[in-house]
Design an enzyme around this catalytic site. Structure first.
Site, short mmCIF file in Angstrom:
data_model
loop_
_atom_site.label_atom_id
_atom_site.label_comp_id
_atom_site.label_asym_id
_atom_site.label_seq_id
_atom_site.Cartn_x
_atom_site.Cartn_y
_atom_site.Cartn_z
N LYS A 91 40.05 43.50 42.40
CA LYS A 91 39.15 43.11 43.49
C LYS A 91 39.58 43.71 44.82
O LYS A 91 38.78 43.94 45.70
CB LYS A 91 39.20 41.58 43.67
CG LYS A 91 38.48 40.77 42.65
CD LYS A 91 38.65 39.28 43.00
CE LYS A 91 38.46 38.41 41.79
NZ LYS A 91 39.07 37.09 41.93
N LYS A 99 52.48 42.01 45.32
CA LYS A 99 51.77 41.38 46.43
C LYS A 99 52.66 41.31 47.67
O LYS A 99 52.18 41.49 48.79
CB LYS A 99 51.29 39.98 46.05
CG LYS A 99 50.11 40.01 45.11
CD LYS A 99 49.53 38.65 44.91
CE LYS A 99 48.30 38.69 44.01
NZ LYS A 99 47.83 37.38 43.63
N LYS A 138 44.92 48.87 36.85
CA LYS A 138 43.88 47.94 36.40
C LYS A 138 42.76 47.88 37.45
O LYS A 138 43.00 48.15 38.63
CB LYS A 138 44.45 46.56 36.13
CG LYS A 138 44.90 45.82 37.37
CD LYS A 138 45.02 44.33 37.13
CE LYS A 138 45.20 43.66 38.50
NZ LYS A 138 44.90 42.31 38.62
P1 TYM Z 1 41.90 36.36 39.55
O1 TYM Z 1 40.69 35.79 40.16
O2 TYM Z 1 42.64 37.41 40.28
O3 TYM Z 1 41.55 36.93 38.12
C1 TYM Z 1 40.77 36.14 37.25
C2 TYM Z 1 41.02 36.56 35.81
O4 TYM Z 1 40.63 37.91 35.61
C3 TYM Z 1 41.67 38.59 34.94
N1 TYM Z 1 41.64 40.01 35.35
C4 TYM Z 1 41.44 41.02 34.51
N2 TYM Z 1 41.23 41.05 33.19
C5 TYM Z 1 41.05 42.27 32.62
N3 TYM Z 1 41.06 43.43 33.33
C6 TYM Z 1 41.27 43.43 34.65
N4 TYM Z 1 41.25 44.59 35.33
C7 TYM Z 1 41.45 42.19 35.31
N5 TYM Z 1 41.67 41.84 36.59
C8 TYM Z 1 41.78 40.49 36.60
C9 TYM Z 1 42.94 37.90 35.39
O5 TYM Z 1 44.00 38.14 34.49
C10 TYM Z 1 42.50 36.46 35.41
O6 TYM Z 1 42.58 35.91 34.11
N6 TYM Z 1 46.19 33.88 38.95
C11 TYM Z 1 44.82 33.90 38.45
C12 TYM Z 1 44.03 32.67 38.87
C13 TYM Z 1 44.64 31.41 38.33
C14 TYM Z 1 44.77 31.04 36.96
C15 TYM Z 1 45.40 29.77 37.00
C16 TYM Z 1 44.43 31.63 35.76
C17 TYM Z 1 45.15 30.42 39.09
N7 TYM Z 1 45.62 29.45 38.29
C18 TYM Z 1 45.70 29.10 35.82
C19 TYM Z 1 44.73 30.96 34.59
C20 TYM Z 1 45.36 29.70 34.61
C21 TYM Z 1 44.15 35.18 38.95
O7 TYM Z 1 44.79 36.17 39.05
O8 TYM Z 1 42.84 35.11 39.24
#
Ligand code: TYM
Length: 402
Positions: free
Chosen positions: A250, A156, A247
């Protein structure tokens, strides 16, 4: 308050009807396959916590990798806390209005996917100030070098546009550095034992576990050591349709790389048709050798709850081009009802806000409880916990902040 209770009750009844069929199919997706509902981890009750960022429409990676697994945990009787990580989204997102719209969109999707506010906590992170307070405390236990080594931070930070970052000169915002510490606070605040996430979050969860241990050694036991729940069905790393070495994300600029939960059937068919595969015409599941085709097999399996062997056997005799049509129909079938329910809910913003507001009031109680203990151990001045429910002044402060 009466209105909120009435809305929640009627919504909850509706959810039970909508998901009755699905409940019958759901199996417990325990990470270790050994613990039942309410079982303890190291003496702590089992608690499942996860977060989703409101940085745009969710894609199938977010859904299969995190959201659907959270719902399955809930439906297996586990204690689920799921929040909209708007504080995290601020590290990459700057337009206030669209952040609020995305928050409602994500809430609608979470409810449509089966999160039941009568059984689980669903709220917006910024409505619980203890996240930020605990983040500070944990930041004092964590070195800068530790965070700078995390792969997601490096990725990032490398993407911060020159001249478009934290302020003058496009420097990396401090928020990016704190992001994983805030994530640790998110899970420790609710005393999470299990955290369903995709593989990309594994390092962040390792940091959270480390910070729980460091806190323990310095001040005393306050949290369970949380662990990432990573499935072995391919849902932890759904790949980009255009570049299967990466992967699905978004932030991918190529819209064809990502299947959004809001995509129409036609859009899904078109994106799968354009998915990058290879020159071998038959279908097989060999993620290392054939990542593109294997990603399609994984999506097919996730959409229809089947094993790769079954999907490959069923596709015997099909070319990859023909198989793409099968995968597209499987995804359309899985996502269509979800999309329809989310659209219905999205048309009821008041209900969504009520759900979030009630969820935040309950989340604050839990957060206050943990934080009071933590503050006492760390020798901080004690503040009396906030009252159980939002005051009238809180309730009007922001359209969706609670
Ligand atoms: P975010 O919104 O980017 O992603 C949300 C969840 O989706 C999973 N993910 C995936 N899983 C499988 N294949 C993919 N291509 C893929 N892309 C995303 C992410 O691993 C995530 O579980 N940092 C977190 C948000 C967060 C969070 C937390 C999660 C903030 N605090 C505490 C768990 C516990 C995130 O990246 O969100």
């Amino acid at each position: 308050m009466k209105f909120i209770r009435r809305s929640l009750l009627s919504y909850s009844r509706w959810m039970v009807c909508v998901h009755r069929g699905r409940l019958a199919r759901c199996s417990s997706s325990n990470a270790d396959g050994t613990e039942g509902a309410g079982a303890a981890a190291g003496g702590w009750p089992r608690r499942v916590v996860s977060g989703l960022q409101p940085t745009g429409a969710l894609h199938v990676g977010n859904y299969f990798g995190a959201l659907r697994r959270c719902v399955r945990e809930q439906d297996a009787g586990h204690d689920l806390t799921l929040f909209v990580a708007d504080l995290h989204a601020l590290t990459t997102h700057h337009k206030g209005q669209s952040l609020q719209e995305n928050t409602l969109e994500l809430t609608a999707l979470a409810l449509a996917a089966g999160v039941d506010p009568a059984r689980s906590l669903l709220f917006v992170q910024s409505a619980v100030p203890r996240h930020a307070e605990l983040c500070w405390l944990l930041a004092c236990l964590c070195s800068q070098a530790r965070v700078q080594h995390l792969p997601q931070y490096r990725e990032k930070a490398a993407l911060v546009p020159r001249g478009g970052g934290a302020g003058d000169g496009g420097e990396v915002p401090l928020g990016l550095l704190l992001y994983p510490v805030l994530q640790a606070a998110d899970v420790l605040l609710y005393r999470a034992t299990h955290v369903p996430v995709g593989a990309d979050q594994q390092h962040h969860l390792q940091l959270a576990a480390q910070l729980a241990r460091t806190f323990h050694h310095r001040y005393g036991p306050a949290f369970p050591v949380p662990r990432a729940m990573l499935p072995d069905d391919g849902s932890d790393r759904v790949r980009s349709l255009r570049d299967p070495s990466r992967k699905m994300s978004k932030s991918d600029r190529d819209r064809r790389a990502t299947i959004l939960l809001t995509d129409s059937d036609d859009a899904i068919r078109e994106k799968i048709r354009k998915a990058v595969t290879d020159c071998t015409p038959h279908v097989s599941f060999e993620p290392e050798l054939r990542p593109g085709v294997s990603n399609l097999v994984a999506l097919h399996c996730l959409a229809e709850d089947k094993l790769p062997e079954e999907a490959v056997e069923e596709s015997d005799g099909l070319t990859t081009a023909q198989y793409k049509r099968v995968v597209a129909e499987a995804l359309c079938g899985a996502l269509r009802p979800l999309r329809a329910r989310a659209a219905e809910l999205r048309a009821r913003p008041r209900l969504l806000r009520d759900v979030l507001r009630a969820g935040a009031a309950r989340a604050r109680l839990r957060a206050d409880h943990t934080y009071a203990h933590v503050a006492q151990l760390a020798g901080l001045a004690q503040r009396p916990p906030r009252p159980a429910l939002a005051s009238a002044a809180d309730a009007v402060s922001s359209p969706i902040s609670e």
